[in-house]
Scaffold this motif. Sequence first.
Motif, short mmCIF file in Angstrom:
data_model
loop_
_atom_site.label_atom_id
_atom_site.label_comp_id
_atom_site.label_asym_id
_atom_site.label_seq_id
_atom_site.Cartn_x
_atom_site.Cartn_y
_atom_site.Cartn_z
N GLU A 169 0.84 -1.20 0.00
CA GLU A 169 0.00 0.00 0.00
C GLU A 169 0.87 1.25 0.00
O GLU A 169 0.59 2.22 -0.70
CB GLU A 169 -0.91 -0.01 1.22
CG GLU A 169 -1.97 1.07 1.23
CD GLU A 169 -3.09 0.79 2.22
OE1 GLU A 169 -3.93 1.70 2.41
OE2 GLU A 169 -3.13 -0.32 2.79
N LEU A 228 -4.91 -8.95 -4.22
CA LEU A 228 -5.63 -8.15 -3.23
C LEU A 228 -7.07 -8.59 -3.13
O LEU A 228 -7.68 -9.04 -4.12
CB LEU A 228 -5.60 -6.67 -3.63
CG LEU A 228 -4.28 -5.91 -3.53
CD1 LEU A 228 -4.47 -4.51 -4.09
CD2 LEU A 228 -3.79 -5.85 -2.10
N SER A 229 -7.65 -8.47 -1.95
CA SER A 229 -9.09 -8.65 -1.80
C SER A 229 -9.78 -7.44 -2.40
O SER A 229 -9.16 -6.37 -2.60
CB SER A 229 -9.47 -8.77 -0.33
OG SER A 229 -9.24 -7.52 0.34
N ASP A 288 -9.58 -4.47 0.07
CA ASP A 288 -8.27 -3.80 0.13
C ASP A 288 -8.04 -2.97 -1.13
O ASP A 288 -7.51 -1.86 -1.07
CB ASP A 288 -7.16 -4.84 0.28
CG ASP A 288 -7.07 -5.39 1.69
OD1 ASP A 288 -7.65 -4.78 2.61
OD2 ASP A 288 -6.43 -6.45 1.88
N ARG A 325 -10.02 0.23 -0.89
CA ARG A 325 -9.45 1.17 0.08
C ARG A 325 -8.20 1.86 -0.47
O ARG A 325 -8.05 3.09 -0.40
CB ARG A 325 -9.11 0.44 1.37
CG ARG A 325 -8.67 1.39 2.50
CD ARG A 325 -8.12 0.68 3.71
NE ARG A 325 -6.80 0.11 3.43
CZ ARG A 325 -6.57 -1.18 3.22
NH1 ARG A 325 -7.57 -2.05 3.26
NH2 ARG A 325 -5.34 -1.62 2.98
N ILE A 326 -7.28 1.06 -1.02
CA ILE A 326 -6.03 1.63 -1.54
C ILE A 326 -6.31 2.54 -2.73
O ILE A 326 -5.77 3.66 -2.81
CB ILE A 326 -5.05 0.50 -1.94
CG1 ILE A 326 -4.68 -0.33 -0.71
CG2 ILE A 326 -3.80 1.09 -2.58
CD1 ILE A 326 -3.94 -1.62 -1.04
#
Length: 208
Positions: free
Chosen positions: A13, A56-57, A60, A63-64
């Motif tokens: 991230e 990545l999920s 995630d 969010r990133i």
Amino acid sequence: GAQLMVGLPGDSEEKDLRSVGELLSYHPDMARIYPVLVLRGTELADLTFQNEYEPLSLGDAVRISGRMFALFSYVSVPVIRMGLQPTDEISFGSDTLIGGPFHPSFGYLVKSDLKRKQMEMLLREYPNVDCRILAPKKELPLVFGDHSENMSLLKQGRQLAVSEAELPLGTVALAPYDKKKKQEILAVLTWQDFLENYTKQDRSIYCI
């Protein structure tokens, strides 16, 4: 324009966000953000099957990408696309797509997640108070979120309602829960003021 991929092997991230700062030094006129997907027959698929790479999920990636989108938006660089365009090969149920945070409306998920964070910031000053959220009609889908998820997350034991209002795009406001009193504005948070606050730490760390 700038093009960024989120979740490459060896990335983190912090690396993804640092890339935004580096790219902004070149003053791009636009940006695209793509989360990495794993397609059958690629080297990345081999790494995934060998447990040497974990995509990545979706949460995630949202969010990133949201943190990256907010940084670009703060300096007025338009992000013209987030997430790959669905195709026969890149779609739910495809034999080709074997992993990664695919969603046909990925950009909407990112923007609605940021809208929830904006509303959380506004509601922070009114804990446990029943409220009505006001927003421009065009942005009501972002306010509600996917399957009304934003409302479920924001309620936290309080009554919460939503009404459209003649506000500038990006702005959200709070009013009493009673619909008859929705003209009695309690607080207002513009998109730019939200970005100023939300990106403050990232701008400091990544020299933006």
